[in-house]
Design a protein around this motif. Sequence first.
Motif, mmCIF file in Angstrom:
data_model
loop_
_atom_site.group_PDB
_atom_site.id
_atom_site.type_symbol
_atom_site.label_atom_id
_atom_site.label_comp_id
_atom_site.label_asym_id
_atom_site.label_seq_id
_atom_site.Cartn_x
_atom_site.Cartn_y
_atom_site.Cartn_z
ATOM 1 N N MET A 1 0.849 -1.172 0.000
ATOM 2 C CA MET A 1 0.000 0.000 0.000
ATOM 3 C C MET A 1 0.899 1.241 0.000
ATOM 4 S SD MET A 1 -3.008 1.090 2.682
ATOM 5 C CE MET A 1 -4.170 -0.127 2.145
ATOM 6 N N THR A 2 0.629 2.138 -0.928
ATOM 7 C CA THR A 2 1.440 3.344 -1.037
ATOM 8 C C THR A 2 1.023 4.374 0.010
ATOM 9 O OG1 THR A 2 -0.032 4.483 -2.576
ATOM 10 C CG2 THR A 2 1.610 2.974 -3.536
ATOM 11 N N LEU A 3 1.856 5.378 0.173
ATOM 12 C CA LEU A 3 1.539 6.453 1.106
ATOM 13 C C LEU A 3 0.259 7.163 0.669
ATOM 14 C CD1 LEU A 3 2.204 8.212 3.538
ATOM 15 C CD2 LEU A 3 3.710 9.559 2.062
ATOM 16 N N LYS A 4 0.087 7.362 -0.626
ATOM 17 C CA LYS A 4 -1.128 8.012 -1.122
ATOM 18 C C LYS A 4 -2.367 7.195 -0.787
ATOM 19 C CE LYS A 4 1.284 10.297 -4.879
ATOM 20 N NZ LYS A 4 1.500 10.365 -6.321
ATOM 21 N N ASP A 5 -2.266 5.871 -0.920
ATOM 22 C CA ASP A 5 -3.389 5.002 -0.552
ATOM 23 C C ASP A 5 -3.703 5.119 0.940
ATOM 24 O OD1 ASP A 5 -3.599 3.988 -3.157
ATOM 25 O OD2 ASP A 5 -2.222 2.330 -2.725
ATOM 26 N N LYS A 6 -2.660 5.161 1.747
ATOM 27 C CA LYS A 6 -2.849 5.279 3.195
ATOM 28 C C LYS A 6 -3.509 6.610 3.550
ATOM 29 C CE LYS A 6 1.032 2.319 4.463
ATOM 30 N NZ LYS A 6 2.342 2.256 5.117
ATOM 31 N N ILE A 7 -3.091 7.671 2.877
ATOM 32 C CA ILE A 7 -3.671 8.993 3.144
ATOM 33 C C ILE A 7 -5.156 9.002 2.801
ATOM 34 C CG2 ILE A 7 -3.684 11.406 2.376
ATOM 35 C CD1 ILE A 7 -0.588 11.132 2.107
#
Length: 79
Positions: A1-7
């Motif tokens: 999971m990317t940082l953008k997905d987490k955000i």
Amino acid sequence: MTLKDKIIGYLKDKDGLTDREIANGILGVNEPQQAVNQACRALEGKGLIKRGNRRDGLIGNYLVTEGIPFVSIPVVKVK
């Protein structure tokens, strides 16, 4: 999971958070927020979030939900 997905996932539960609040929640307290700031600006550029002043004067991040269908993509693990 990317940082953008987490955000995006984090903002689904807590819309309007600042970059610092997101960094504290995702990366941990006292971690640099620069990566979160860059990711939020990129998400804004793609029209997925909107950044704007909150009532307290800080910049909050808000999910843009109008006209964007939610698509769930299953994760497939390769053995």
